[in-house]
Design a protein around this motif. Sequence first.
Motif, PDB file in Angstrom:
ATOM      1  N   GLU A   1     -14.858  -5.847  13.624  1.00 49.20           N
ATOM      2  CA  GLU A   1     -13.999  -5.266  13.430  1.00 49.20           C
ATOM      3  C   GLU A   1     -13.361  -4.143  13.061  1.00 49.20           C
ATOM      4  O   GLU A   1     -13.459  -2.758  13.396  1.00 49.20           O
ATOM      5  CB  GLU A   1     -11.636  -5.259  13.293  1.00 49.20           C
ATOM      6  N   PHE A   2     -14.239  -3.798  11.449  1.00 46.19           N
ATOM      7  CA  PHE A   2     -14.802  -2.925  11.306  1.00 46.19           C
ATOM      8  C   PHE A   2     -15.757  -1.993  11.517  1.00 46.19           C
ATOM      9  O   PHE A   2     -15.953  -0.407  12.760  1.00 46.19           O
ATOM     10  CB  PHE A   2     -15.058  -3.089  10.038  1.00 46.19           C
ATOM     11  N   ALA A   3     -16.750  -2.504  12.249  1.00 49.99           N
ATOM     12  CA  ALA A   3     -17.901  -1.733  13.139  1.00 49.99           C
ATOM     13  C   ALA A   3     -17.170  -1.883  14.360  1.00 49.99           C
ATOM     14  O   ALA A   3     -17.661  -0.934  14.840  1.00 49.99           O
ATOM     15  CB  ALA A   3     -18.707  -3.778  13.068  1.00 49.99           C
ATOM     16  N   GLU A   4     -16.529  -2.591  15.078  1.00 48.32           N
ATOM     17  CA  GLU A   4     -15.869  -1.374  16.055  1.00 48.32           C
ATOM     18  C   GLU A   4     -15.218  -0.608  15.529  1.00 48.32           C
ATOM     19  O   GLU A   4     -15.359   0.628  17.057  1.00 48.32           O
ATOM     20  CB  GLU A   4     -15.086  -2.968  17.259  1.00 48.32           C
ATOM     21  N   ALA A   5     -14.749  -0.365  15.196  1.00 44.09           N
ATOM     22  CA  ALA A   5     -13.545   1.047  14.091  1.00 44.09           C
ATOM     23  C   ALA A   5     -14.880   2.195  14.475  1.00 44.09           C
ATOM     24  O   ALA A   5     -14.192   3.402  15.251  1.00 44.09           O
ATOM     25  CB  ALA A   5     -13.101   0.812  13.408  1.00 44.09           C
ATOM     26  N   PHE A   6     -15.790   1.366  14.200  1.00 47.13           N
ATOM     27  CA  PHE A   6     -16.589   2.864  13.478  1.00 47.13           C
ATOM     28  C   PHE A   6     -17.616   3.199  14.956  1.00 47.13           C
ATOM     29  O   PHE A   6     -17.412   4.443  15.102  1.00 47.13           O
ATOM     30  CB  PHE A   6     -17.774   2.348  12.561  1.00 47.13           C
ATOM     31  N   GLY A   7     -17.793   2.131  15.563  1.00 42.49           N
ATOM     32  CA  GLY A   7     -18.143   2.772  16.862  1.00 42.49           C
ATOM     33  C   GLY A   7     -17.551   3.106  17.590  1.00 42.49           C
ATOM     34  O   GLY A   7     -18.534   4.093  18.741  1.00 42.49           O
ATOM     35  N   ARG A   8     -16.181   3.650  17.511  1.00 41.04           N
ATOM     36  CA  ARG A   8     -15.306   4.508  18.281  1.00 41.04           C
ATOM     37  C   ARG A   8     -15.309   5.925  18.263  1.00 41.04           C
ATOM     38  O   ARG A   8     -15.431   6.705  18.637  1.00 41.04           O
ATOM     39  CB  ARG A   8     -13.791   3.357  18.682  1.00 41.04           C
ATOM     40  N   ALA A   9     -15.117   5.271  16.711  1.00 42.64           N
ATOM     41  CA  ALA A   9     -14.775   6.933  15.791  1.00 42.64           C
ATOM     42  C   ALA A   9     -16.648   7.348  16.123  1.00 42.64           C
ATOM     43  O   ALA A   9     -16.804   9.296  16.158  1.00 42.64           O
ATOM     44  CB  ALA A   9     -14.949   6.880  14.205  1.00 42.64           C
ATOM     45  N   TRP A  10     -17.460   6.894  16.358  1.00 42.77           N
ATOM     46  CA  TRP A  10     -19.021   7.180  16.472  1.00 42.77           C
ATOM     47  C   TRP A  10     -19.526   7.640  18.092  1.00 42.77           C
ATOM     48  O   TRP A  10     -19.573   8.794  18.096  1.00 42.77           O
ATOM     49  CB  TRP A  10     -19.697   5.996  16.460  1.00 42.77           C
ATOM     50  N   ALA A  11     -18.283   7.347  18.761  1.00 41.60           N
ATOM     51  CA  ALA A  11     -18.557   7.663  19.924  1.00 41.60           C
ATOM     52  C   ALA A  11     -18.047   8.646  20.312  1.00 41.60           C
ATOM     53  O   ALA A  11     -18.144   9.885  20.395  1.00 41.60           O
ATOM     54  CB  ALA A  11     -18.057   6.580  21.471  1.00 41.60           C
ATOM     55  N   LYS A  12     -16.668   8.865  19.818  1.00 42.24           N
ATOM     56  CA  LYS A  12     -16.231  10.627  19.561  1.00 42.24           C
ATOM     57  C   LYS A  12     -16.752  11.309  19.170  1.00 42.24           C
ATOM     58  O   LYS A  12     -17.304  12.736  19.446  1.00 42.24           O
ATOM     59  CB  LYS A  12     -14.516  10.150  19.143  1.00 42.24           C
ATOM     60  N   TRP A  13     -17.191  11.441  18.249  1.00 39.48           N
ATOM     61  CA  TRP A  13     -17.959  12.525  17.075  1.00 39.48           C
ATOM     62  C   TRP A  13     -19.229  12.292  17.223  1.00 39.48           C
ATOM     63  O   TRP A  13     -20.121  14.052  17.222  1.00 39.48           O
ATOM     64  CB  TRP A  13     -17.720  12.757  15.694  1.00 39.48           C
ATOM     65  N   VAL A  14     -20.169  11.077  17.855  1.00 38.10           N
ATOM     66  CA  VAL A  14     -21.308  11.353  17.421  1.00 38.10           C
ATOM     67  C   VAL A  14     -22.262  11.645  19.210  1.00 38.10           C
ATOM     68  O   VAL A  14     -22.967  12.330  19.472  1.00 38.10           O
ATOM     69  CB  VAL A  14     -21.945  10.750  16.927  1.00 38.10           C
TER      70      VAL A  14
END
Length: 590
Positions: A540-553
């Motif tokens: 779940e933490f990795a998926e949350a990081f992936g969503r933030a990464w998609a938004k900003w990076v």
Amino acid sequence: RRSPSPEDAEALADLKAALRTLGWSMTESGWRAGTNPIDRVLAYSRTKVDGMVRILGAERAAMGDRLRAVVLTDFERSSATALRKLEGVLDAEAGGAVQAIRALAADAGTNALDPVMVTGRSVIVDLGLAPRFVEEAHAHLRALGLSAELEARDVGDGLALIVGEGGGWSPRTYVALVTDLFERGVTRCLVGTRGLLAEGWDSLKLNTLVDLTTAGTFASTNQIRGRSIRLDPQEPRKVANNWDVICLGSDLPEGDRDVLRCAAKHRHTWGLGPKGRIVKGFAHVDERLPLLLSAPLVGRQISPDAINRRAFGRARDRDGAYERWGIGRPYDNFEFRGTVLAAEDVTMRTAFTWMRSLRVLLNVAVAMLVVYGVLFWQALPQALLIPNGPVRWLATAALLLAPLALAAPFFWRYGRAAFVDLPVDSYLADFGRAVAEALRETGLAAASPEEVRVAQGVQGTYDVHLWTKDAEASERFSQAYHELFAPITDQRYLVVREEASLSGTFYRPVWYVIRSLLRAFRREGPHYHPVPTVFGRKKEFAEAFGRAWAKWVGGGGLVYTRSAEGAEILLRERAAARLKVRRELIVEWR
């Protein structure tokens, strides 16, 4: 060792002798690392003494009569035993106080400081100072009710050895005498051993210290630094310069051992970093030095001469250093961590940076279309009715060119940012914003993308940190950000970086066209970064990081490396070793 065989005993003796030359000794509990010949050559190289002379020459030129300098060494002379295996490499006085005082006397600039060497066994003074020194010594002894016969013996090289006969002449007496002469400026440079002039020795006037010792423990480092930072009531704005001299053998195996020793020595030491920041560790000596420890590139990208030039420039600006320390100003008394990166190693873009530049460009284009629509509807027909031909054409040209001239600077600025330049601070901040948002969304730390700060350092370095007083949030952010640029080895998750991807937006149709063109011209595959450990522990933490990464990076697709497909990608990326970024964690105080 337990074998009764003479052959085994002989083999063991040969093994011990061979490994002893490499710095290893055999004990009852196993092999123990010690000082090897390379360590000794680097630590006591003649070039260090040459560097000391150069330092004191520059300090004398900057400080004049106000200079009070101390040179610390490990011993008076090297022992014959220590030099036995280095005969012909190091001379008999290598690394000692005697070698240092000879070098100072041989240089016209430093000889003007009237140097004095004081150790537990000897006092050596500049030959020109010797008569006055003997006179001052007799007066000092009489004031204490002591007596001794003193003689100055010429020992060559412009130096005199002070020989004393009588119970009054002892280290306790002559150290106090030399300290008094130093305070009064009779001599402006002392050379001594750290055992004599470190803990327990005080001088209020001391403002320059050159450390030629091999001391590296926390206690020894603090003792040495403490000699020069005593407050001087007669000089309220006193600033002391503490110098370390490092020998780098760039052509020798393990030729960076002296650099590593100095880095360990400064690991827990606070100092003044770039732009008035107070940082702990090697970075306060020079912000580029920690990067060398992660990827030694001295002599190619970062030269010792460049580091030396900057050090001499900083040393001359003592008044500026006083201001940068912010003495007497309010402070938060807060410690936080950050990451320093060499920017030339991370030439990349992010989707957010593209989107920001593209939005401005398209907004300006839309605004120009509106303006031209108004012109064609209202102003242009009026201009065409002007009877005077030249005036009519000038008015028409002005109406058509004026909006273009006003918009050109915006197109140039944001066009370069989006398609030509690499806005370093922008994309480094975008990576940090992704980390901060993921920390907040997962509840791991009270971080916010708005708190991410990117500061430009020296020689193309940047440091990234979270502007918060929450120590735990700062710690987790800096560690996670640091791991983003780690080499891909065996991380649990990888994240895909696709800089030509963008989430839903009003300009998404235009972005699809530009993205297609970028892919056609660049023909690059996906880029992978390690998912920081703090997020990789749970899906779940990795998926949350992936969503933030998609938004900003951009991108954000996760690769689980414990699956068959993920393991194949991991092995391929590990073998390719594409992600090579020099970075280092720093600790800062404000």
